[in-house]
Design a protein around this motif. Structure first.
Motif, PDB file in Angstrom:
ATOM      1  N   LEU A 134       0.843  -1.187   0.000  1.00 31.03           N
ATOM      2  CA  LEU A 134       0.000   0.000   0.000  1.00 31.03           C
ATOM      3  C   LEU A 134       0.883   1.244   0.000  1.00 31.03           C
ATOM      4  O   LEU A 134       1.727   1.409   0.878  1.00 31.03           O
ATOM      5  CB  LEU A 134      -0.905   0.028   1.231  1.00 31.03           C
ATOM      6  CG  LEU A 134      -1.839   1.245   1.319  1.00 31.03           C
ATOM      7  CD1 LEU A 134      -3.015   1.083   0.367  1.00 31.03           C
ATOM      8  CD2 LEU A 134      -2.325   1.462   2.753  1.00 31.03           C
ATOM      9  N   PHE A 135       0.719   2.101  -1.021  1.00 30.41           N
ATOM     10  CA  PHE A 135       1.321   3.430  -1.020  1.00 30.41           C
ATOM     11  C   PHE A 135       0.298   4.390  -0.438  1.00 30.41           C
ATOM     12  O   PHE A 135      -0.886   4.307  -0.775  1.00 30.41           O
ATOM     13  CB  PHE A 135       1.625   3.895  -2.450  1.00 30.41           C
ATOM     14  CG  PHE A 135       2.820   3.267  -3.107  1.00 30.41           C
ATOM     15  CD1 PHE A 135       3.142   1.936  -2.930  1.00 30.41           C
ATOM     16  CD2 PHE A 135       3.613   4.020  -3.950  1.00 30.41           C
ATOM     17  CE1 PHE A 135       4.224   1.361  -3.573  1.00 30.41           C
ATOM     18  CE2 PHE A 135       4.708   3.458  -4.593  1.00 30.41           C
ATOM     19  CZ  PHE A 135       5.023   2.130  -4.404  1.00 30.41           C
ATOM     20  N   TYR A 136       0.738   5.326   0.401  1.00 28.50           N
ATOM     21  CA  TYR A 136      -0.204   6.346   0.858  1.00 28.50           C
ATOM     22  C   TYR A 136       0.516   7.654   1.146  1.00 28.50           C
ATOM     23  O   TYR A 136       1.694   7.675   1.497  1.00 28.50           O
ATOM     24  CB  TYR A 136      -0.996   5.872   2.079  1.00 28.50           C
ATOM     25  CG  TYR A 136      -0.205   5.654   3.352  1.00 28.50           C
ATOM     26  CD1 TYR A 136      -0.131   6.656   4.333  1.00 28.50           C
ATOM     27  CD2 TYR A 136       0.440   4.442   3.607  1.00 28.50           C
ATOM     28  CE1 TYR A 136       0.567   6.463   5.518  1.00 28.50           C
ATOM     29  CE2 TYR A 136       1.138   4.234   4.782  1.00 28.50           C
ATOM     30  CZ  TYR A 136       1.192   5.250   5.731  1.00 28.50           C
ATOM     31  OH  TYR A 136       1.888   5.046   6.901  1.00 28.50           O
ATOM     32  N   ARG A 137      -0.237   8.739   0.963  1.00 28.37           N
ATOM     33  CA  ARG A 137       0.275  10.073   1.245  1.00 28.37           C
ATOM     34  C   ARG A 137      -0.039  10.421   2.700  1.00 28.37           C
ATOM     35  O   ARG A 137      -1.207  10.479   3.105  1.00 28.37           O
ATOM     36  CB  ARG A 137      -0.344  11.099   0.294  1.00 28.37           C
ATOM     37  CG  ARG A 137       0.028  10.881  -1.174  1.00 28.37           C
ATOM     38  CD  ARG A 137       1.519  11.089  -1.428  1.00 28.37           C
ATOM     39  NE  ARG A 137       1.925  12.461  -1.124  1.00 28.37           N
ATOM     40  CZ  ARG A 137       1.975  13.435  -2.029  1.00 28.37           C
ATOM     41  NH1 ARG A 137       1.647  13.194  -3.289  1.00 28.37           N
ATOM     42  NH2 ARG A 137       2.362  14.647  -1.673  1.00 28.37           N
ATOM     43  N   LYS A 138       0.987  10.678   3.479  1.00 25.15           N
ATOM     44  CA  LYS A 138       0.826  10.959   4.902  1.00 25.15           C
ATOM     45  C   LYS A 138      -0.073  12.178   5.137  1.00 25.15           C
ATOM     46  O   LYS A 138      -0.916  12.176   6.041  1.00 25.15           O
ATOM     47  CB  LYS A 138       2.181  11.195   5.544  1.00 25.15           C
ATOM     48  CG  LYS A 138       3.129  10.013   5.498  1.00 25.15           C
ATOM     49  CD  LYS A 138       4.472  10.406   6.110  1.00 25.15           C
ATOM     50  CE  LYS A 138       5.515   9.331   5.941  1.00 25.15           C
ATOM     51  NZ  LYS A 138       6.831   9.778   6.467  1.00 25.15           N
ATOM     52  N   SER A 139       0.135  13.218   4.327  1.00 27.79           N
ATOM     53  CA  SER A 139      -0.631  14.456   4.531  1.00 27.79           C
ATOM     54  C   SER A 139      -2.119  14.239   4.298  1.00 27.79           C
ATOM     55  O   SER A 139      -2.961  14.807   5.008  1.00 27.79           O
ATOM     56  CB  SER A 139      -0.109  15.559   3.615  1.00 27.79           C
ATOM     57  OG  SER A 139      -0.208  15.181   2.249  1.00 27.79           O
ATOM     58  N   ARG A 140      -2.472  13.426   3.312  1.00 36.36           N
ATOM     59  CA  ARG A 140      -3.879  13.152   3.047  1.00 36.36           C
ATOM     60  C   ARG A 140      -4.502  12.373   4.210  1.00 36.36           C
ATOM     61  O   ARG A 140      -5.632  12.635   4.624  1.00 36.36           O
ATOM     62  CB  ARG A 140      -4.035  12.377   1.735  1.00 36.36           C
ATOM     63  CG  ARG A 140      -3.705  13.182   0.496  1.00 36.36           C
ATOM     64  CD  ARG A 140      -4.775  14.230   0.243  1.00 36.36           C
ATOM     65  NE  ARG A 140      -4.591  14.901  -1.021  1.00 36.36           N
ATOM     66  CZ  ARG A 140      -4.039  16.114  -1.160  1.00 36.36           C
ATOM     67  NH1 ARG A 140      -3.614  16.767  -0.087  1.00 36.36           N
ATOM     68  NH2 ARG A 140      -3.902  16.655  -2.351  1.00 36.36           N
ATOM     69  N   PHE A 141      -3.791  11.389   4.728  1.00 34.45           N
ATOM     70  CA  PHE A 141      -4.308  10.633   5.876  1.00 34.45           C
ATOM     71  C   PHE A 141      -4.456  11.540   7.094  1.00 34.45           C
ATOM     72  O   PHE A 141      -5.424  11.414   7.859  1.00 34.45           O
ATOM     73  CB  PHE A 141      -3.387   9.451   6.187  1.00 34.45           C
ATOM     74  CG  PHE A 141      -3.677   8.215   5.379  1.00 34.45           C
ATOM     75  CD1 PHE A 141      -4.047   8.304   4.044  1.00 34.45           C
ATOM     76  CD2 PHE A 141      -3.586   6.960   5.940  1.00 34.45           C
ATOM     77  CE1 PHE A 141      -4.318   7.162   3.294  1.00 34.45           C
ATOM     78  CE2 PHE A 141      -3.862   5.815   5.206  1.00 34.45           C
ATOM     79  CZ  PHE A 141      -4.225   5.919   3.880  1.00 34.45           C
ATOM     80  N   LEU A 142      -3.508  12.447   7.272  1.00 34.08           N
ATOM     81  CA  LEU A 142      -3.588  13.366   8.399  1.00 34.08           C
ATOM     82  C   LEU A 142      -4.796  14.292   8.272  1.00 34.08           C
ATOM     83  O   LEU A 142      -5.530  14.513   9.244  1.00 34.08           O
ATOM     84  CB  LEU A 142      -2.298  14.189   8.490  1.00 34.08           C
ATOM     85  CG  LEU A 142      -2.187  15.160   9.676  1.00 34.08           C
ATOM     86  CD1 LEU A 142      -2.222  14.403  10.996  1.00 34.08           C
ATOM     87  CD2 LEU A 142      -0.892  15.976   9.559  1.00 34.08           C
ATOM     88  N   GLU A 143      -5.023  14.797   7.068  1.00 32.73           N
ATOM     89  CA  GLU A 143      -6.172  15.681   6.836  1.00 32.73           C
ATOM     90  C   GLU A 143      -7.487  14.970   7.125  1.00 32.73           C
ATOM     91  O   GLU A 143      -8.438  15.563   7.635  1.00 32.73           O
ATOM     92  CB  GLU A 143      -6.163  16.183   5.393  1.00 32.73           C
ATOM     93  CG  GLU A 143      -5.024  17.147   5.067  1.00 32.73           C
ATOM     94  CD  GLU A 143      -4.860  17.345   3.568  1.00 32.73           C
ATOM     95  OE1 GLU A 143      -5.688  16.798   2.790  1.00 32.73           O
ATOM     96  OE2 GLU A 143      -3.899  18.018   3.159  1.00 32.73           O
ATOM     97  N   THR A 202      -3.594  13.542  -5.810  1.00 27.28           N
ATOM     98  CA  THR A 202      -5.013  13.390  -6.113  1.00 27.28           C
ATOM     99  C   THR A 202      -5.510  11.985  -5.781  1.00 27.28           C
ATOM    100  O   THR A 202      -6.717  11.755  -5.742  1.00 27.28           O
ATOM    101  CB  THR A 202      -5.298  13.693  -7.599  1.00 27.28           C
ATOM    102  OG1 THR A 202      -4.462  12.877  -8.420  1.00 27.28           O
ATOM    103  CG2 THR A 202      -5.015  15.165  -7.905  1.00 27.28           C
ATOM    104  N   VAL A 203      -4.587  11.074  -5.538  1.00 26.81           N
ATOM    105  CA  VAL A 203      -4.915   9.766  -4.972  1.00 26.81           C
ATOM    106  C   VAL A 203      -4.238   9.684  -3.617  1.00 26.81           C
ATOM    107  O   VAL A 203      -3.022   9.887  -3.501  1.00 26.81           O
ATOM    108  CB  VAL A 203      -4.447   8.624  -5.887  1.00 26.81           C
ATOM    109  CG1 VAL A 203      -4.396   7.299  -5.139  1.00 26.81           C
ATOM    110  CG2 VAL A 203      -5.374   8.490  -7.085  1.00 26.81           C
ATOM    111  N   ALA A 204      -5.019   9.414  -2.577  1.00 32.25           N
ATOM    112  CA  ALA A 204      -4.471   9.359  -1.223  1.00 32.25           C
ATOM    113  C   ALA A 204      -3.770   8.043  -0.937  1.00 32.25           C
ATOM    114  O   ALA A 204      -2.801   8.001  -0.164  1.00 32.25           O
ATOM    115  CB  ALA A 204      -5.579   9.587  -0.201  1.00 32.25           C
ATOM    116  N   SER A 205      -4.245   6.961  -1.571  1.00 31.70           N
ATOM    117  CA  SER A 205      -3.624   5.655  -1.343  1.00 31.70           C
ATOM    118  C   SER A 205      -3.967   4.716  -2.481  1.00 31.70           C
ATOM    119  O   SER A 205      -4.956   4.916  -3.202  1.00 31.70           O
ATOM    120  CB  SER A 205      -4.087   5.060  -0.003  1.00 31.70           C
ATOM    121  OG  SER A 205      -5.467   4.727  -0.048  1.00 31.70           O
TER     122      SER A 205
END
Length: 437
Positions: A160-169, A280-283
């Protein structure tokens, strides 16, 4: 021509885009790599471009080939750049005598073996005493229909790739471990132009069809923890109707919960990578082989990885990798075998690991460079392959199967139809395609 300076240097490697005939003296298998006083030039068909020094994997490949040529001065290597694998497949079907060595993904190996154009390596492995157990997944499990058609160079498993900032938001405190948890991301992360979890159902990239979808998600669900994907000969479907219905219902639910959106119906490898990079994709479940390059291009250390979601926590994942195979029609089989032995040796694999590949040799991970903190990701991926990875048999028409599955799932989402429609379409269309193959 040297790849390092463009015009001068000791190396005779060159990069070409298609099949090229070799103009050197070859020898039959078992007669030695090269005749006395002669230079044997072999062509190596792979997807890494030696000129792309921005890719650490390409830089590592260059170093490996240089080391091989230094230790085998009578053999020179020419690299054929084949990003999609189409050139190698075309050569096998045409029974061409070039390229001499083909880098083949495990999910393509049944199709290659069916052409009769790659050489079984079982006898050579026994003759030269290749260690059968110094591999993350034993060589025995890499066989197709009871034969060993290549030596494993690396292994891959979805992560799983994910953007930390998107998860935090979105106040997501932990990466999802199951698809049920992925569904819960929809209300939190799918907002405006952002997709919580992209499902790549597009047909671009790879060997054809919706390969990213099959590679990263569907193969693991269909095979499950202990089941088969296809029959040992790579022809008949071996996964159960229940597993296909489960896969369809799982994907349908993720779209219904807005964890994914119809935009991702057009995503292949590159589109998914671009969307992850832009945020634009969070994960997304993606290929670990692209993590290092992407991580370097995203500011503020905002990209992270975790175990890929599955139906139940800690389910097995369909692992695969690349094998190096010998063209059975090559007049340079001896030199090709020497090259394959070196490229899959612990010495060469230590170099490959520096480029971020999860190399196949288990002993390599004890090297001091791979025990350093900088190698933590690689050690984590290696552990995933060993603990959760399993090899499955793919179809002799895998690219066609990928397309059939991708189109059936797309229709289900666009028409809001039931999973039973996917089951009927996939099975009937596959049987028709197999009969024509």
């Amino acid at each position: 021509m040297s790849l390092r300076d463009g015009k001068t240097g000791p190396s005779r490697r060159s990069v070409i885009g298609g099949l090229a005939a070799s103009t050197v003296t070859g020898a039959g298998l078992g007669r030695g790599a090269a005749q006395s006083g002669a230079i044997t030039e072999i062509s190596y068909n792979g997807f890494l471009d030696p000129a792309n020094l921005n890719d650490p994997r390409s830089a590592a490949q260059n170093r490996m080939i240089e080391a091989f040529e230094q230790s085998h001065p009578s053999i020179k290597v020419r690299v054929i750049v084949d990003p999609t694998g189409a050139n190698g497949a075309r050569a096998a079907r045409a029974k061409s005598n070039s390229p001499d060595v083909i880098r083949v993904a495990n999910f393509q190996q049944p199709e290659y073996a069916a052409t009769g154009s790659i050489l079984p390596l079982d006898d050579l492995v026994r003759r030269d005493g290749i260690d059968l157990n110094d591999w993350l997944i034993p060589l025995e499990q890499t066989k197709v229909n009871g034969r060993l058609w290549g030596l494993q160079q690396d292994f891959r498993i979805p992560i799983l790739f994910y953007r930390k900032s998107r998860f935090l938001e979105g106040q997501v405190t932990a990466p999802p471990r199951t698809y049920a948890a992925v569904g819960d991301l929809g209300p939190k992360l799918t907002k405006g132009s952002t997709i919580a979890y992209a499902i790549p159902l597009g047909v671009t990239g790879g060997i054809g069809g919706a390969q990213a979808f099959n590679e990263f998600i569907i193969s693991s669900i269909l095979a499950g923890n202990t089941g088969a994907l296809f029959a040992p000969d790579g022809r008949g479907i071996a996964f159960t109707d229940e597993r296909l219905l489960l896969a369809a219902e799982t994907i349908r639910t993720l779209f219904a919960k807005k964890a994914s959106t119809n935009i991702s119906l057009q995503y292949g490898y590159n589109e998914l990578q671009d969307a992850l990079r832009s945020g634009t994709v969070a994960s997304a479940t993606f290929g670990l082989f692209r993590f290092r390059t992407m991580d370097r291009s995203i500011a503020n250390n905002d990209l992270a990885w975790a175990v890929a979601p599955s139906i139940e926590e800690n389910d097995k994942q369909a692992a695969y990798g690349f094998q190096l195979s010998i063209n059975a029609n090559s007049p340079r089989k001896d030199a090709a075998w020497e090259f394959i032995k070196y490229m899959t040796s612990p010495a060469a694999q230590t170099i490959a690991a520096s480029g971020g590949e999860v190399v196949a040799r288990a002993s390599v991970y004890k090297a001091p460079s791979l025990l350093a903190p900088e190698a933590a990701d690689l050690q984590g991926w290696k552990k995933l392959v060993q603990e959760r990875g399993r090899l499955v048999t793919y179809s002799v028409i895998q690219s066609t199967f990928n397309q059939i599955v991708g189109e059936a799932f797309q229709r289900m989402i666009l028409r809001d139809s039931r999973p039973e429609a996917v089951l009927s379409e996939v099975k009937s269309r596959y049987e028709e395609a197999l009969a024509k193959a």
